[in-house]
Design an enzyme around this catalytic site. Structure first.
Site, PDB file in Angstrom:
ATOM      1  N   PHE A  79      39.341 -26.756  12.959  1.00  0.00           N
ATOM      2  CA  PHE A  79      40.479 -26.386  11.920  1.00  0.00           C
ATOM      3  C   PHE A  79      41.686 -27.013  12.518  1.00  0.00           C
ATOM      4  O   PHE A  79      42.537 -26.285  13.060  1.00  0.00           O
ATOM      5  CB  PHE A  79      40.640 -24.974  11.586  1.00  0.00           C
ATOM      6  N   ALA A  80      42.123 -28.252  12.460  1.00  0.00           N
ATOM      7  CA  ALA A  80      43.154 -28.717  12.990  1.00  0.00           C
ATOM      8  C   ALA A  80      44.407 -28.617  12.130  1.00  0.00           C
ATOM      9  O   ALA A  80      44.725 -28.583  11.044  1.00  0.00           O
ATOM     10  CB  ALA A  80      42.980 -30.465  13.119  1.00  0.00           C
ATOM     11  N   HIS A  81      45.493 -28.321  12.903  1.00  0.00           N
ATOM     12  CA  HIS A  81      46.806 -28.018  12.221  1.00  0.00           C
ATOM     13  C   HIS A  81      47.796 -27.870  13.451  1.00  0.00           C
ATOM     14  O   HIS A  81      47.649 -27.844  14.634  1.00  0.00           O
ATOM     15  CB  HIS A  81      46.853 -26.663  11.478  1.00  0.00           C
ATOM     16  N   SER A  82      49.158 -27.503  13.112  1.00  0.00           N
ATOM     17  CA  SER A  82      50.169 -27.503  13.722  1.00  0.00           C
ATOM     18  C   SER A  82      51.237 -26.539  13.125  1.00  0.00           C
ATOM     19  O   SER A  82      50.992 -25.904  11.906  1.00  0.00           O
ATOM     20  CB  SER A  82      50.734 -28.786  14.324  1.00  0.00           C
TER      21      SER A  82
END
Length: 307
Positions: free
Chosen positions: A66-69
């Site tokens: 779950f890619a995020h920033s």
């Protein structure tokens, strides 16, 4: 508040994509959000930097990243993308590698996407729906599965024992990292949460005169807007099933805030990577490997309360 199908349009879905490594996989997901007007290219670099700085905690379940920033000026509007890989890639996660699915999130704040995260957690936690998502032949077919929210057919986590007293290890002097243990196979009668003892409960604040009967559990990730919400939703499902929701609240937060809020909680639930970052916060830090698994969260919750 937008739901999942609004945040994840068909145009932001790509299937059977080839990626050389985890950076390339995140780059594909980031490019889709740029193309759909959700972010600038800078946000893709921020997602990569998040993994470089905090480790592969974004791999929230076997095969799922779950890619995020953090919210930033690079986020133009809250949105998501979905990339199913043709060949799995390694992110460096101890138990959930290799990854075949990268879901990316860009959030302007921590509130607008909460219902979508709840829906996605339910979908990925249901074996039948997860299989349908893994085999959907087109983006349109996959989007139809997402819109259907087929999350009711999966196995339920065990019910709690008939009675349970909060452990003293959930009190101010305890701090530990715990892996999941097998949940009890017994099927006890439904029960209510007992009044917590003074030794195991945080002190109520002046603004909360009778909050001593309410426990709080923090779910923690690097940024407080992504993986911690996944874990929060799964934990809340277990608490609902146990009948403990009115006695235990769950708050998703980031690592920095968690250190300041730890004294308010009976425990912190997080990934192994984030647990190492947190260190000793004066409360038990419980490790969950699969953020979508109600059975594993059930086990960790039992361990927390010794039931």
């Amino acid at each position: 508040m937008k739901d999942l199908k609004d945040l994840l349009p068909v145009e932001a879905v790509r299937l059977d994509v080839r990626a050389a490594d985890w950076r390339s996989a995140i780059a594909v997901a980031g490019r889709l959000m740029v193309e759909t007007g959700v972010t600038t290219e800078e946000y893709t670099r921020e997602m990569v930097a998040n993994v470089e700085e905090n480790g592969p905690y974004i791999v929230i379940a076997p095969g799922v990243a779950f890619a995020h920033s953090r919210p930033s000026p690079a986020v133009l509007t809250t949105g998501m993308s979905w990339v199913r890989l043709a060949e799995p890639v390694e992110f460096g996660h101890e138990s959930n590698d290799p990854v075949t699915l990268v879901v990316a999130l860009a959030a302007q704040d921590s509130a607008a996407h909460t219902s979508a995260m709840a829906a996605l957690a339910r979908l990925l936690g249901d074996s039948a729906t997860a299989a349908a998502l893994a085999t959907a032949p087109t983006p349109e077919a996959l989007h139809a599965v997402l819109a259907g929210e087929r999350a009711e057919s999966g196995p339920e986590a065990p019910e709690p024992p008939a009675s349970a007293e909060p452990l003293a290890t959930a009190g101010p002097s305890a701090s530990a990292e715990s892996s999941a243990t097998a949940p009890s196979s017994a099927a006890p009668e439904p029960s209510s949460f007992p009044e917590p003892s003074p030794e195991s409960s945080p002190e109520p604040s002046a603004a909360e005169p009778r909050a001593a009967s309410l426990h709080k559990i923090l779910t923690v990730c690097g940024n407080g807007v992504g993986t911690s919400l996944f874990l929060k939703n799964t934990l809340e499902q277990v608490l609902d099933r146990w009948g403990w929701s009115r006695f235990v609240t769950v708050e998703a937060t980031d690592t920095i805030s968690a250190k300041g809020k730890a004294s308010e909680a009976v425990a912190l639930f997080t990934s192994r990577e984030i647990a190492r970052t947190l260190g000793d916060v004066g409360r038990p830090v419980k490790v969950v490997q699969d953020f979508t698994s109600a059975a594993e969260v059930d086990s960790v919750l039992r361990d927390t309360y010794d039931v």
